[in-house]
Structures are given as structure tokens and as C-alpha cells.
Motif scaffolding. Structure first.
Motif, short mmCIF file in Angstrom:
data_model
loop_
_atom_site.label_atom_id
_atom_site.label_comp_id
_atom_site.label_asym_id
_atom_site.label_seq_id
_atom_site.Cartn_x
_atom_site.Cartn_y
_atom_site.Cartn_z
N GLU A 198 0.82 -1.22 0.00
CA GLU A 198 0.00 0.00 0.00
C GLU A 198 0.85 1.26 0.00
N TYR A 199 1.93 1.27 0.76
CA TYR A 199 2.74 2.48 0.93
C TYR A 199 4.02 2.49 0.10
N PHE A 200 4.24 1.45 -0.71
CA PHE A 200 5.50 1.32 -1.43
C PHE A 200 5.86 2.59 -2.21
N HIS A 201 4.96 3.08 -3.03
CA HIS A 201 5.28 4.23 -3.88
C HIS A 201 5.49 5.50 -3.08
N SER A 202 4.86 5.62 -1.92
CA SER A 202 5.05 6.80 -1.08
C SER A 202 6.43 6.82 -0.42
N TYR A 203 6.98 5.65 -0.16
CA TYR A 203 8.25 5.55 0.56
C TYR A 203 9.43 5.18 -0.34
N ALA A 204 9.18 4.86 -1.60
CA ALA A 204 10.25 4.43 -2.50
C ALA A 204 11.09 5.60 -2.98
N VAL A 205 12.37 5.34 -3.13
CA VAL A 205 13.31 6.26 -3.76
C VAL A 205 13.95 5.48 -4.89
N GLU A 206 13.72 5.94 -6.10
CA GLU A 206 14.22 5.27 -7.30
C GLU A 206 13.80 3.80 -7.33
N GLY A 207 12.55 3.54 -6.92
CA GLY A 207 11.99 2.20 -6.98
C GLY A 207 12.40 1.25 -5.87
N VAL A 208 13.02 1.79 -4.80
CA VAL A 208 13.49 0.97 -3.69
C VAL A 208 12.98 1.53 -2.38
N SER A 224 14.72 -3.33 13.77
CA SER A 224 15.10 -2.96 15.13
C SER A 224 14.58 -4.00 16.12
N THR A 225 14.94 -3.82 17.37
CA THR A 225 14.45 -4.71 18.41
C THR A 225 12.95 -4.54 18.63
N HIS A 226 12.38 -3.47 18.09
CA HIS A 226 10.96 -3.19 18.27
C HIS A 226 10.15 -3.41 17.00
N GLY A 227 10.73 -4.07 15.99
CA GLY A 227 9.98 -4.38 14.79
C GLY A 227 10.63 -3.84 13.53
N LEU A 228 9.85 -3.83 12.46
CA LEU A 228 10.29 -3.34 11.16
C LEU A 228 9.65 -1.99 10.89
N TRP A 229 10.41 -1.11 10.27
CA TRP A 229 9.97 0.26 10.03
C TRP A 229 10.21 0.65 8.59
N LEU A 230 9.21 1.27 7.96
CA LEU A 230 9.36 1.86 6.63
C LEU A 230 10.04 3.21 6.80
N VAL A 231 11.15 3.41 6.12
CA VAL A 231 11.88 4.68 6.22
C VAL A 231 11.25 5.68 5.26
N ASN A 232 10.82 6.82 5.80
CA ASN A 232 10.23 7.88 4.99
C ASN A 232 11.37 8.71 4.40
N PRO A 233 11.46 8.83 3.09
CA PRO A 233 12.58 9.55 2.47
C PRO A 233 12.61 11.04 2.81
N ILE A 234 11.50 11.62 3.27
CA ILE A 234 11.53 13.04 3.64
C ILE A 234 11.66 13.23 5.16
N GLY A 235 11.87 12.13 5.87
CA GLY A 235 12.09 12.21 7.31
C GLY A 235 11.12 11.34 8.08
N GLY A 236 11.61 10.71 9.11
CA GLY A 236 10.79 9.88 9.97
C GLY A 236 10.67 8.46 9.45
N ARG A 237 9.79 7.73 10.08
CA ARG A 237 9.57 6.34 9.70
C ARG A 237 8.19 5.92 10.17
N GLN A 238 7.66 4.85 9.58
CA GLN A 238 6.34 4.32 9.92
C GLN A 238 6.51 2.87 10.34
N PHE A 239 5.85 2.50 11.43
CA PHE A 239 5.90 1.13 11.92
C PHE A 239 5.27 0.20 10.90
N LEU A 240 6.00 -0.81 10.48
CA LEU A 240 5.49 -1.80 9.54
C LEU A 240 4.92 -2.99 10.30
#
Length: 71
Positions: free
Chosen positions: A24-34, A40-56
Motif C-alpha cells: 500500500e505504501y510502497f510508492h510513497s516511501y520508495a526512492v528510485e523504486g526501492v 530494530s528490536t521493536h519491529g520493522l519500520w518503513l523509512v520515509n525519504p523526507i524524514g521519519g519512519r512508519q511502523f510496519l
């Protein structure tokens, strides 16, 4: 080091819900298709290219996680 010269640095486990969220969020968080995923010890996080991250998500609790009993 493994016999084939490959070293495992991290293992990420995904549930179907986590894959759906990534899709669902791939295109919002992708940089050059990646998309970058932080492990982390608290789970997996989607890295936001403009700052921050979202819990996956977290597929399962680590073996050393504190156990909480609910009555």
C-alpha cells in the motif's frame, strides 16, 4: 563466516498484513523504486525519504521479550 563466504546480518520476518502495508505504501516511501526497511528490536519500520519512519510490524516477539500475563 559461512562456508560460502556469505554472512547473515539480519533476518526480517513478514506477516501477510505487513506485506499488504508495504504494498500500500510502497510508492510513497520508495526512492528510485526501492524502499528501505529498518530492522530494530521493536519491529520493522518503513523509512520515509523526507524524514521519519512508519511502523510496519513485528511478526513475532523475540525469545528474550518480557512475558506479560493477562487474566
Amino acid at each position: 563466516m559461512a562456508k560460502d563466504g556469505v554472512q547473515v546480518r539480519a533476518v526480517a520476518e513478514f506477516t501477510p498484513d505487513m506485506v499488504d502495508t508495504l504494498r500500500e505504501y510502497f510508492h510513497s516511501y520508495a526512492v528510485e523504486g526501492v524502499v528501505s526497511i529498518e530492522v530494530s528490536t521493536h519491529g520493522l519500520w518503513l523509512v520515509n525519504p523526507i524524514g521519519g519512519r512508519q511502523f510496519l510490524g513485528l511478526a513475532r516477539l523475540p525469545d528474550n521479550a518480557p512475558k506479560v500475563l493477562i487474566n
